[in-house]
Design a protein around this motif. Structure first.
Motif, mmCIF file in Angstrom:
data_model
loop_
_atom_site.group_PDB
_atom_site.id
_atom_site.type_symbol
_atom_site.label_atom_id
_atom_site.label_comp_id
_atom_site.label_asym_id
_atom_site.label_seq_id
_atom_site.Cartn_x
_atom_site.Cartn_y
_atom_site.Cartn_z
ATOM 1 N N THR A 69 45.956 45.696 51.096
ATOM 2 C CA THR A 69 46.506 45.745 52.451
ATOM 3 C C THR A 69 46.331 47.129 53.053
ATOM 4 O O THR A 69 46.034 47.267 54.250
ATOM 5 N N LYS A 70 46.517 48.151 52.229
ATOM 6 C CA LYS A 70 46.306 49.518 52.715
ATOM 7 C C LYS A 70 44.851 49.725 53.127
ATOM 8 O O LYS A 70 44.560 50.345 54.159
ATOM 9 N N GLY A 71 43.926 49.200 52.330
ATOM 10 C CA GLY A 71 42.516 49.304 52.677
ATOM 11 C C GLY A 71 42.202 48.609 53.988
ATOM 12 O O GLY A 71 41.427 49.113 54.812
ATOM 13 N N ARG A 72 42.806 47.445 54.182
ATOM 14 C CA ARG A 72 42.591 46.708 55.432
ATOM 15 C C ARG A 72 43.197 47.475 56.608
ATOM 16 O O ARG A 72 42.615 47.528 57.694
ATOM 17 N N LYS B 179 43.786 39.168 59.747
ATOM 18 C CA LYS B 179 42.516 38.667 59.212
ATOM 19 C C LYS B 179 42.766 37.553 58.203
ATOM 20 O O LYS B 179 42.088 36.525 58.203
ATOM 21 N N ASN B 180 43.764 37.755 57.343
ATOM 22 C CA ASN B 180 44.157 36.755 56.349
ATOM 23 C C ASN B 180 45.446 37.231 55.699
ATOM 24 O O ASN B 180 45.415 37.980 54.728
ATOM 25 N N SER B 181 46.551 36.797 56.224
ATOM 26 C CA SER B 181 47.845 37.328 55.760
ATOM 27 C C SER B 181 48.142 36.932 54.317
ATOM 28 O O SER B 181 48.875 37.638 53.624
ATOM 29 N N SER B 182 47.583 35.820 53.846
ATOM 30 C CA SER B 182 47.796 35.430 52.452
ATOM 31 C C SER B 182 47.102 36.398 51.506
ATOM 32 O O SER B 182 47.607 36.699 50.423
ATOM 33 N N TYR B 183 45.944 36.870 51.928
ATOM 34 C CA TYR B 183 45.186 37.797 51.091
ATOM 35 C C TYR B 183 45.705 39.225 51.247
ATOM 36 O O TYR B 183 45.918 39.930 50.259
ATOM 37 N N PHE B 184 45.891 39.635 52.480
ATOM 38 C CA PHE B 184 46.386 40.993 52.737
ATOM 39 C C PHE B 184 47.914 40.969 52.856
ATOM 40 O O PHE B 184 48.479 41.193 53.915
ATOM 41 N N ASN B 185 48.533 40.637 51.733
ATOM 42 C CA ASN B 185 49.989 40.542 51.647
ATOM 43 C C ASN B 185 50.529 41.862 51.097
ATOM 44 O O ASN B 185 50.291 42.189 49.930
ATOM 45 N N PRO B 186 51.266 42.634 51.901
ATOM 46 C CA PRO B 186 51.704 43.964 51.441
ATOM 47 C C PRO B 186 52.664 43.934 50.262
ATOM 48 O O PRO B 186 52.810 44.939 49.568
ATOM 49 N N LEU B 187 53.311 42.808 50.026
ATOM 50 C CA LEU B 187 54.237 42.726 48.902
ATOM 51 C C LEU B 187 53.515 42.422 47.594
ATOM 52 O O LEU B 187 53.936 42.881 46.531
#
Length: 804
Positions: A255-258, A241-249
């Motif tokens: 990211t967990k919510g997504r 969806k947006n890797s910059s926003y949902f960045n697990p690091l």
């Protein structure tokens, strides 16, 4: 104005006719014909305009549109992958860390999660989801932000394959959206649904140098796409969806919510049971982050050697400084005889351009064994980090200018440090800014924040660049290489203690004085001329007359059996210079140089009487290749690093062929193996027996240079030949005495630790057999009658200091 007659009767059914005339049916048709013509004209013109508009969009009138060929073969930069001989991924070369996979390598979890989250009608539409668009329009009208997006997987792929350009206005955005629709439709016509799905996962950038699902699975979970767990697949799909926003690091909770949203979508569309989803939502992300960094990972020195070698340009004299013409000669020789040296520039693709290891997706299959490479790296770390460095630090603790030896004057110390400053990157940057050397030196004295190397891990500190240089100079370095003598395949390659902090490669780039490890070249000539290991020669000083008429006499480091008749085996085992001098007098220095050349040594060697002291600078790579001749029945095989190269589709592009050269007959090689075994059984290599408990047939030779600046050990078995060098960056940084500063203490332990680990790993199937005796050789090699007396000698485990 006339008056209206109130008594006038009007027929309500009569049509209005001001002229009081009767209207004909033809007039009625004329009345309706014009609006109909206008309506259909507008409709047809609108249809034509829409057709022309889409035709214009399709042919690129309103902005870039990929050609059919580009759609059929979308270009992507693919990382070149480097594999070990046992199939492990060793590393990559890339502009983008992307590796392609096939559809059958995708986890079904990935496919189901992506469809449920991004495009639930993926299997039924042809690139554009009309129902999805309707939902978007409804959301725009009603203001319902939860209506979702209308982009299909095919449209999203179109964006990735042909990235959006800079937009000048909103109209450009509209045109771009229409172009994406058309590209999506064309993609659907050119590819199957499976291919589109695979291209999507191969193309998406998951951040942190993880481009494509194969890299992402490795970077975030240290696994492969087909082995991803459901919750892992959901997290990666959520990032789309947006890797910059949902960045697990950086944003693990978001990211967990997504990820949990993706799981909910899978439940909604029947891909997952609600109860299982609820339990998965409670799990942590479980990140097992594998940082992508060419300075990290297994065999970084080897990978850098491959990169430099494969991309090398044809050597030109003008590109080499006048003081380094030897390097130019060696590189020119490599260019001519080594097909993989400069391979990218020697070979061209079908379009006539040279290969590019950073974006052509090559597959390079090397000779390294991941297990043996690991054991070699562990052996270097264990000996240097846990043992040798501690003794070295204790010895230097009270020196005047540590880590330099106390026999270095203050003036020489200043000169060494000035040279180090001038060679540094910081000096180059500051000089470019216009600073004088004195100003640069002052800059080097200012403390700055720095992350420094320790054997227990990196440490943050505040230290001046000058002090950091001294700090790093105090670390002992090492070079190690292990090779199969029958094939030349290099199994392990360690260029130093830590590539990030000590980048200079001491296997192929670095060259140091080899000390007594050069003596077997001399003894080979003796065996070739009919002498045997048990032949006795006088242990007396040997004097040579130099070209200027000056006499030169070598010295021994021990007086054991001085003046007595001793065997050649004993002489080599204890590295006695008197015996080497006697052997040299039976031949000449030029013959020794010639023998070294036949055995693959290309470095400069002076043909002088002191040649057997090993004052020449030679690389570990050359020495291992040369010693391989003794274990391979007299046949030299040039060390090999690559077995084959394939393109991104698996087509064979190049394959290595062993380069062989018979340098001695089998009899000579067998006698030399016997002489080298004497070094391990009774000489300077004895600790392989009593400390490392290696009792199988092993031949070896230690080497120690003047003032203990360099320690060497070369070891051979019927199946492996390995060499070790240990020393400091500068020759003036060294052990003060021979007890710690000999090759048997500095280098041999790394060889011993490595072989212990190799033999302990039964998956390697390493045998411990003897060297094969050639047919027709009936020489008695049992020198016990002579060596019994010598075995009672009080001589310690000393190597030759090679005084000269």
């Amino acid at each position: 104005m006339s008056e209206i007659n109130p008594n006038l009767e009007i027929d309500p059914n009569a049509e209005l006719n001001p002229g009081n005339e009767e209207v004909s049916s033809e007039s009625k048709i004329k009345i309706y014909k014009k609006p109909l013509l206008i309506f259909w004209s507008i409709f047809i013109v609108g249809i034509v305009c829409v057709v022309l508009f889409f035709a214009g969009v399709s042919n690129g009138t309103f902005g870039f549109m990929p050609t059919f060929e580009e759609l059929e073969n979308p270009k992507s930069s693919l990382a070149t992958e480097v594999y070990t001989a046992d199939g492990e991924l060793l590393g990559k070369f890339y502009f983008q860390n992307r590796s392609f996979i096939d559809h059958d390598e995708l986890s079904t979890y990935l496919i189901d999660a992506l469809i449920a989250t991004e495009d639930v009608r993926f299997e039924s539409h042809s690139g554009i989801d009309l129902r999805g668009l309707g939902r978007v329009f409804k959301g725009l009208i009603t203001g319902d932000s939860s209506a979702g997006g209308g982009s299909t997987i095919s449209q999203q792929l179109a964006k990735m394959l042909f990235p959006r350009e800079e937009f000048k206005n909103k109209l450009d955005i509209v045109f771009r959206k229409f172009r994406e629709w058309i590209i999506a439709v064309k993609l659907e016509r050119s590819y199957t649904k499976e291919e589109i799905m695979t291209m999507y996962f191969n193309k998406y950038d998951f951040l942190n140098l993880a481009v494509g699902i194969k890299s992402a699975a490795n970077v975030y979970f240290n696994t492969t796409p087909d082995s991803l767990k459901l919750e892992q697949a959901a997290m990666l799909v959520g990032m789309a969806k947006n890797s910059s926003y949902f960045n697990p690091l950086r944003r693990p909770e978001l990211t967990k919510g997504r990820r949990n949203t993706v799981l909910s979508q899978m439940v909604k569309y029947g891909y997952l049971e609600n109860q299982l989803a609820d339990s998965l939502k409670q799990l942590p992300l479980g990140i097992d982050y594998q940082k992508v960094d060419h300075k990290r990972g297994m065999a970084p020195y080897f990978r850098e050697y491959l990169r430099m070698s494969l991309t090398a340009n044809k050597p030109e004299r003008k590109n080499y400084p006048s003081w380094n013409m030897q390097k130019f000669k060696q590189d020119s020789l490599e260019w001519e005889i080594n097909p993989f040296y400069g391979w990218c520039n020697k070979n061209q693709k079908a379009d006539g351009t040279p290969y590019n290891i950073y974006k052509d997706g090559l597959k390079i299959y090397t000779t390294l064994d991941s297990r043996m490479q690991k054991y070699a790296e562990q052996a270097v770390e264990e000996h240097l980090g846990l043992d040798l460095q501690k003794g070295f630090d204790r010895e230097k603790e009270h020196h005047r200018n540590p880590p330099f030896s106390d026999d270095l004057s203050d003036e020489a110390f200043e000169h060494q440090m000035d040279l180090s400053i001038r060679r540094s990157e910081r000096h180059r940057v500051l000089k470019k800014k216009g600073l004088s050397f004195e100003q640069i030196k002052e800059n080097f004295k200012k403390p700055v924040k720095m992350k420094i190397f320790t054997w227990k891990g990196e440490r943050d500190t505040i230290i001046s660049p000058m002090d950091s240089m001294l700090y790093y100079k105090g670390f002992l370095r090492a070079g190690f290489m292990s090779m199969v003598p029958q094939t030349g395949e290099v199994r392990a390659y360690v260029g130093g203690p830590n590539y990030k902090h000590f980048m200079y490669d001491m296997v192929t780039l670095g060259k140091r004085q080899v000390g007594s490890t050069i003596k077997p070249f001399l003894y080979t000539l003796a065996m070739q001329e009919g002498l045997t290991p048990c032949d006795k020669v006088p242990n007396i000083p040997q004097t040579f007359i130099l070209p200027d008429g000056t006499p030169w006499t070598s010295r021994n480091s021990t007086e054991a059996h001085s003046g007595e008749m001793v065997t050649l085996k004993w002489g080599l085992a204890h590295s006695v210079n008197n015996i080497s001098g006697w052997v040299l007098k039976q031949t000449n220095p030029e013959a020794v140089v010639s023998m070294a050349r036949k055995m693959g040594v290309v470095s400069k060697i002076e043909a002088v009487p002191s040649i057997y002291l090993g004052t020449s600078d030679i690389s570990v790579y050359e020495m291992v290749g040369a010693y391989g001749s003794f274990a391979n029945k007299g046949v030299y095989i040039k060390p090999r690093f690559i077995t084959k190269i394939e393109d991104s589709k698996g087509n064979l592009l190049a394959q290595s062929v062993p380069q062989k050269n018979e340098v001695m007959n089998e009899r000579t090689a067998y006698l030399m193996a016997n002489l080298l075994q004497g070094v391990v059984r009774e000489g300077t290599g004895r600790r392989l027996r009593f400390k490392y408990h290696l009792y199988n047939p092993i031949g070896g030779k230690t080497g120690t240079t003047q003032n203990h600046s360099d320690g060497w050990f070369m070891g051979i078995t019927p199946e492996l030949v390995s060499g070790v060098w240990v020393g400091a960056e500068d020759r003036a940084i060294r052990f003060e005495g021979i007890r710690l500063g000999q090759g048997a203490n500095m280098a041999l332990p790394i060889w011993g630790l490595y072989m212990q680990k190799v033999y302990a790993d039964k998956t390697l199937g390493m045998k411990q057999g003897d060297f094969e005796k050639p047919r027709g050789v009936n020489i008695n090699l049992d020198c016990e009658a002579v060596s019994n007396d010598n075995s009672n000698s009080t001589t310690e485990d000393f190597d030759d200091e090679d005084f000269f």
